[in-house]
Enzyme design. Sequence first.
Site, PDB file in Angstrom:
ATOM      1  N   ASN A   7       0.876  -1.178   0.000  1.00  0.00           N
ATOM      2  CA  ASN A   7       0.000   0.000   0.000  1.00  0.00           C
ATOM      3  C   ASN A   7       0.910   1.224   0.000  1.00  0.00           C
ATOM      4  O   ASN A   7       1.430   1.625   1.039  1.00  0.00           O
ATOM      5  CB  ASN A   7      -0.901  -0.013   1.233  1.00  0.00           C
ATOM      6  N   ARG A  92      -2.607  -2.222  -3.438  1.00  0.00           N
ATOM      7  CA  ARG A  92      -3.802  -1.410  -3.258  1.00  0.00           C
ATOM      8  C   ARG A  92      -3.727  -0.222  -4.208  1.00  0.00           C
ATOM      9  O   ARG A  92      -2.732   0.497  -4.247  1.00  0.00           O
ATOM     10  CB  ARG A  92      -3.887  -0.898  -1.820  1.00  0.00           C
ATOM     11  N   HIS A 181     -13.198   2.954   0.147  1.00  0.00           N
ATOM     12  CA  HIS A 181     -13.182   1.920   1.199  1.00  0.00           C
ATOM     13  C   HIS A 181     -13.821   0.622   0.721  1.00  0.00           C
ATOM     14  O   HIS A 181     -14.259  -0.197   1.539  1.00  0.00           O
ATOM     15  CB  HIS A 181     -13.928   2.390   2.471  1.00  0.00           C
ATOM     16  N   ASN A 212     -10.758   8.068  10.605  1.00  0.00           N
ATOM     17  CA  ASN A 212     -10.515   9.463  10.271  1.00  0.00           C
ATOM     18  C   ASN A 212     -11.204   9.806   8.952  1.00  0.00           C
ATOM     19  O   ASN A 212     -11.687  10.911   8.755  1.00  0.00           O
ATOM     20  CB  ASN A 212      -9.012   9.732  10.187  1.00  0.00           C
ATOM     21  N   ARG A 242     -12.507  16.113   7.233  1.00  0.00           N
ATOM     22  CA  ARG A 242     -13.276  16.400   6.018  1.00  0.00           C
ATOM     23  C   ARG A 242     -14.696  16.808   6.388  1.00  0.00           C
ATOM     24  O   ARG A 242     -15.295  16.275   7.313  1.00  0.00           O
ATOM     25  CB  ARG A 242     -13.321  15.177   5.109  1.00  0.00           C
ATOM     26  N   ARG A 286     -10.874   9.834  20.246  1.00  0.00           N
ATOM     27  CA  ARG A 286     -10.523   9.612  21.649  1.00  0.00           C
ATOM     28  C   ARG A 286     -10.364  10.942  22.380  1.00  0.00           C
ATOM     29  O   ARG A 286     -10.811  11.090  23.531  1.00  0.00           O
ATOM     30  CB  ARG A 286      -9.241   8.779  21.741  1.00  0.00           C
ATOM     31  N   GLU A 385      -8.296  -5.413   4.995  1.00  0.00           N
ATOM     32  CA  GLU A 385      -8.172  -5.123   3.576  1.00  0.00           C
ATOM     33  C   GLU A 385      -6.996  -5.859   2.947  1.00  0.00           C
ATOM     34  O   GLU A 385      -7.071  -6.285   1.787  1.00  0.00           O
ATOM     35  CB  GLU A 385      -8.035  -3.613   3.383  1.00  0.00           C
TER      36      GLU A 385
END
Length: 398
Positions: A7, A92, A181, A212, A242, A286, A385
Site C-alpha cells: 500500500n 492497493r 473503502h 478518520n 473532512r 478519543r 483489507e
Amino acid sequence: MKILVINAGSSSLKYQLIDMETEQLMAKGLCERIGIDGHLKHSPLVGGKPVFDEDISLPTHSEAIAAVIDKLTSPEYGVVASMKEIDAVGHRVVHGGEKFASSVLINDEVMAALEDCTPFAPLHNPANITGINACKAVMGDVPMVAVFDTAFHQTMPGKAFMYAIPYEYYKNDGIRRYGFHGTSHRYVSSRCAELMGKPIEELKIISCHMGNGSSIAAINGGKCVDTSMGFTPLVGLPMGTRCGDLDNGVVQFLMNKYGYSIDEMLNILNKKSGVLGVSGVSSDFRDLDKAAAEGNERAALALDMFHYWVAKVAGSYVAAMNGVDAIVFTAGVGENSKETRAAICQYFGYLGVKVDEAANSKRGEDVMISTPDSPVKVFVIPTNEELVIARDTRDIVG
C-alpha cells in the site's frame, strides 16, 4: 503461495507478507518519510525474529522496496530464505474509475489505464503507480495484481451513482459517484454473512467504515447498491478533518467573502473541517470523548453530529434496500469506540436493535453487539483489507 501486499503512499509504503496456504501473516512493516530522510519499521511475526525500527536512507520508493525485500530475506530479521519465495505482489490502488469492476493482473495496458484514472485521485493514484513501478524495478517478473478501492462500488445502479447535473459531464468527463473503502466494505460484509451462517446473496447489510475517513455502504445480496462517499472522499459523513456533505453555495460564499482560491478552499474542506473544525479540539475521536466528558460543548456537538449522520445515512439505506438484516461497524473508530457504537445504535430503536453492553465492551475480535432477540443484528468486525488484496492476488495469479 506467499504474497506481498503493498500500500504505497506519496511518502510512505505499508506492507504485509502473507502465507496463503494458511492465511498467516508472516511479517508487516512501514516505510516512512520516503524522499526526505527515511525510516523503516519491520516486524517479523514468525520465527521469533526481532523488530527492526530505525532511520535508513529512502530517497525513492525503489529503495524502500529494496529495503523491504532485504529485511524480509535477511538472516537476522527475515521470514523467508530468498525473494524467490515471494510468489506475487498485490497492490492497493485507490481509483479504478469505470474501467475496473474487479481486481486485475497488472500489465502495460492496465498501467496506462491507471494513468488515465489519475485525475480522479491526484493525491493517491500517482503514489500507487510509483509503488508498482518500484516493485517492478526491484522484483522483475514477479506477477502483480491491482486491487481497487472503487471496484466494489461499480455494482451501484445509475440512480445511485449519477449526479443531477448536465449528463454530458458524466458522459465526457466521468463525473459520478465512485465511492471508496470498497475493499473494507467487501471484507466485513462477507465476514458478516459467515458469522450469521447465511449466504450473502440472501442478506441486506449496512457496512459502516468509521475512522478518520468514514463511509457507509448499502450491500444487497453481496453487491453494493449505494455508498456515502462520492466523486471524491470529501462527501458523506463529517469525518476527522473532512466536511462531508455541504451545500455548494457555502463554497462560493466563503471564496467570495475571504478571497480564497479553490485550492485554499479545498484545503479547508479536506484538512480543517469535520469534527476537528466543529470541536476546535482534535480529529481524534478519543480526544473528543475525553473533552466532551470534561464538559467541552463543541466536542460534544462534533460527536453528536457524527453519530446523527451515521444513523441518518444508514437509515436512508434501510429505505434504499427496503429492509436490513445486519449493520456492521469497522475501522478505527468503529472497532474501538464502544461509546460511538452505543450512541449510534440508540437511533436504531425503530429497527428493534438492542445493544448488549458486555458484548459492546469487547475489542479486537468479531462480535455481535446486539442482543439475541434483536431482529436486526449489529456486529463489530475488524477490517482486513490486506487479506482481501492477498486473496484476490492468489486467485488471479494462482
